[in-house]
Write an enzyme that holds these catalytic residues in place. Structure first.
Site, PDB file in Angstrom:
ATOM      1  N   LYS A  50     -39.555   0.895  18.003  1.00 57.55           N
ATOM      2  CA  LYS A  50     -39.755   1.172  19.428  1.00 57.55           C
ATOM      3  C   LYS A  50     -41.222   1.420  19.779  1.00 57.55           C
ATOM      4  O   LYS A  50     -41.586   1.485  20.955  1.00 57.55           O
ATOM      5  CB  LYS A  50     -38.872   2.342  19.851  1.00 57.55           C
ATOM      6  N   SER A  67     -42.843   5.519  11.326  1.00 55.43           N
ATOM      7  CA  SER A  67     -42.779   5.096  12.714  1.00 55.43           C
ATOM      8  C   SER A  67     -41.507   4.281  12.960  1.00 55.43           C
ATOM      9  O   SER A  67     -40.603   4.244  12.128  1.00 55.43           O
ATOM     10  CB  SER A  67     -44.035   4.309  13.084  1.00 55.43           C
ATOM     11  N   GLY A  93     -26.482   5.369   9.385  1.00 51.49           N
ATOM     12  CA  GLY A  93     -25.959   6.673   9.002  1.00 51.49           C
ATOM     13  C   GLY A  93     -26.856   7.848   9.270  1.00 51.49           C
ATOM     14  O   GLY A  93     -26.503   8.979   8.944  1.00 51.49           O
ATOM     15  N   GLU A 123     -34.230   1.236  27.469  1.00 54.64           N
ATOM     16  CA  GLU A 123     -33.639   0.460  26.376  1.00 54.64           C
ATOM     17  C   GLU A 123     -33.987  -1.020  26.501  1.00 54.64           C
ATOM     18  O   GLU A 123     -34.056  -1.561  27.593  1.00 54.64           O
ATOM     19  CB  GLU A 123     -32.106   0.604  26.389  1.00 54.64           C
ATOM     20  N   GLU A 156     -32.844  26.059  10.592  1.00 52.36           N
ATOM     21  CA  GLU A 156     -32.497  27.010   9.535  1.00 52.36           C
ATOM     22  C   GLU A 156     -31.184  26.647   8.858  1.00 52.36           C
ATOM     23  O   GLU A 156     -31.077  26.673   7.620  1.00 52.36           O
ATOM     24  CB  GLU A 156     -32.396  28.419  10.130  1.00 52.36           C
ATOM     25  N   THR A 184     -35.393  18.042   6.642  1.00 50.86           N
ATOM     26  CA  THR A 184     -33.939  18.223   6.588  1.00 50.86           C
ATOM     27  C   THR A 184     -33.182  17.147   7.360  1.00 50.86           C
ATOM     28  O   THR A 184     -31.956  17.174   7.416  1.00 50.86           O
ATOM     29  CB  THR A 184     -33.534  19.611   7.136  1.00 50.86           C
ATOM     30  N   SER A 190     -39.132  22.273   8.365  1.00 52.21           N
ATOM     31  CA  SER A 190     -38.325  21.867   9.520  1.00 52.21           C
ATOM     32  C   SER A 190     -38.021  23.085  10.373  1.00 52.21           C
ATOM     33  O   SER A 190     -38.276  24.227   9.975  1.00 52.21           O
ATOM     34  CB  SER A 190     -37.015  21.196   9.073  1.00 52.21           C
ATOM     35  N   SER A 210     -32.133  13.000   8.147  1.00 50.67           N
ATOM     36  CA  SER A 210     -31.529  11.987   7.278  1.00 50.67           C
ATOM     37  C   SER A 210     -32.559  11.293   6.399  1.00 50.67           C
ATOM     38  O   SER A 210     -32.357  11.107   5.197  1.00 50.67           O
ATOM     39  CB  SER A 210     -30.787  10.953   8.132  1.00 50.67           C
ATOM     40  N   VAL A 241     -25.528   5.010  15.605  1.00 46.80           N
ATOM     41  CA  VAL A 241     -24.451   4.350  16.332  1.00 46.80           C
ATOM     42  C   VAL A 241     -23.199   4.220  15.462  1.00 46.80           C
ATOM     43  O   VAL A 241     -22.077   4.181  15.986  1.00 46.80           O
ATOM     44  CB  VAL A 241     -24.931   2.970  16.841  1.00 46.80           C
TER      45      VAL A 241
END
Length: 328
Positions: free
Chosen positions: A127, A124, A168, A257, A39, A13, A36, A15, A173
């Site tokens: 990162k 993957s 998106g 980061e 719910e 569920t 997932s 993106s 971001v």
């Protein structure tokens, strides 16, 4: 490949899962099982797809092996998307990230083998290449487990696909900046020189399918992705918003980061080949029968590494990408 097949998508569920399932439905599958924990997202997704009878929604968690085994019965192909993905969340709750991204991935492997799944595709992230945060370390461990699974006695093949930021997606971001522009007339940026890899979700899934079709098992397919400076992305969004006098505030890099991400490291470049115009392939250090022979005639890369600080897009190219993705 997918016609009349049963497919399981963990984290379906999200993106990535949403677009993957949208494109899978066009390939005439018998059934797609969407696993997932959310719910509400499942109910919304069921409505959006007009309660397509080929979709089966399952509330479940990859940390719970028994439920996962049940979800995997009769499955032909498994796309493993479920993960904790936000760097600060994984830094703050490393045990939960370990249990989900590492132990959960091992549960997926066992489920696939016990249910005689044909192929598992693990999604993957950049990162995972030379990781500097817990999210990256946990995804790198997931990659190693997936690759190693090809050495086990089973009929299942396992492959990794490594990509960067997809425009998106949840927590992107893009959404953060647009919200800040409209509600604060101010954008917060961690560092003015920061760069990232970006790709539209539609293009990411198309590339994902290609790796699924053509992989042998044991490779890491690395998507070739355009890169941009975050400050340029922010300025394009500001210019397109129509909001006046939007300020940009530098906040400083957060724990874990990087200034620039990499899609394969200096160490990995020694075993990476040019696959085609859209992909590199990283070959594993461990022996997987027939894999090195499969890639014996592919050209080794000449890059020291593949990082987001090189060949960045112009603002005009960023704008074109955002328009293509429907964000401006």
């Amino acid at each position: 490949m997918f016609r009349d097949q049963t497919i399981l998508v963990t984290g379906g569920t999200g993106s990535w899962g949403h677009e993957l399932i949208k494109q899978l439905l066009q390939k005439s599958p018998k059934e797609i099982r969407v696993l997932s924990r959310n719910e509400t997202s499942q109910v919304e997704m069921k409505r959006e797809f007009h309660q397509d009878p080929r979709l089966t929604f399952l509330i479940g968690d990859i940390k719970e092996r028994e439920g996962l085994l049940e979800a995997g019965k009769g499955v032909d192909y498994l796309f493993h998307l479920a993960a904790l993905k936000h760097v600060p969340v994984c830094e703050d709750q490393p045990i939960e990230a370990l249990n989900t991204n590492v132990i959960g991935t091992q549960n997926v492997i066992k489920t696939a083998i016990e249910n005689n799944v044909k192929k598992v595709v693990y999604i993957s992230t950049d990162k995972a290449a030379n990781p500097s945060n817990f999210y990256g370390f946990s995804k790198a461990m997931g990659e190693r487990l997936i690759i190693h699974a090809n050495t086990l006695k089973s009929n299942t093949t396992f492959v990794c696909v490594r990509g960067g930021n997809v425009l998106g997606t949840n927590g992107s971001v893009i959404h953060v900046f647009k919200n800040q522009i409209q509600n604060k007339a101010e954008i917060g940026i961690t560092h003015l020189e920061m760069t990232r890899f970006f790709l539209t979700i539609e293009d990411a899934i198309k590339l994902l399918f290609k790796a699924t079709y053509e992989s042998r098992g044991g490779e890491i397919f690395v998507m070739k992705m355009p890169t941009c400076k975050i400050i340029d992305l922010a300025e394009v969004l500001i210019e397109s918003s129509g909001v006046q006098n939007v300020k940009i505030r530098e906040q400083g890099i957060r724990p874990g980061e990087k200034l620039h991400e990499i899609l394969f490291s200096e160490y990995e470049s020694q075993s990476t080949v040019y696959y085609d115009k859209e992909y590199f392939v990283i070959l594993p250090a461990i022996k997987i029968t027939g894999l090195n022979e499969r890639y014996a005639n592919f050209q080794p890369v000449t890059l020291k590494n593949y990082n987001s600080g090189e060949d960045v897009m112009t603002k005009a190219e960023i704008k074109a990408m955002l328009i293509k993705g429907g964000f401006i």
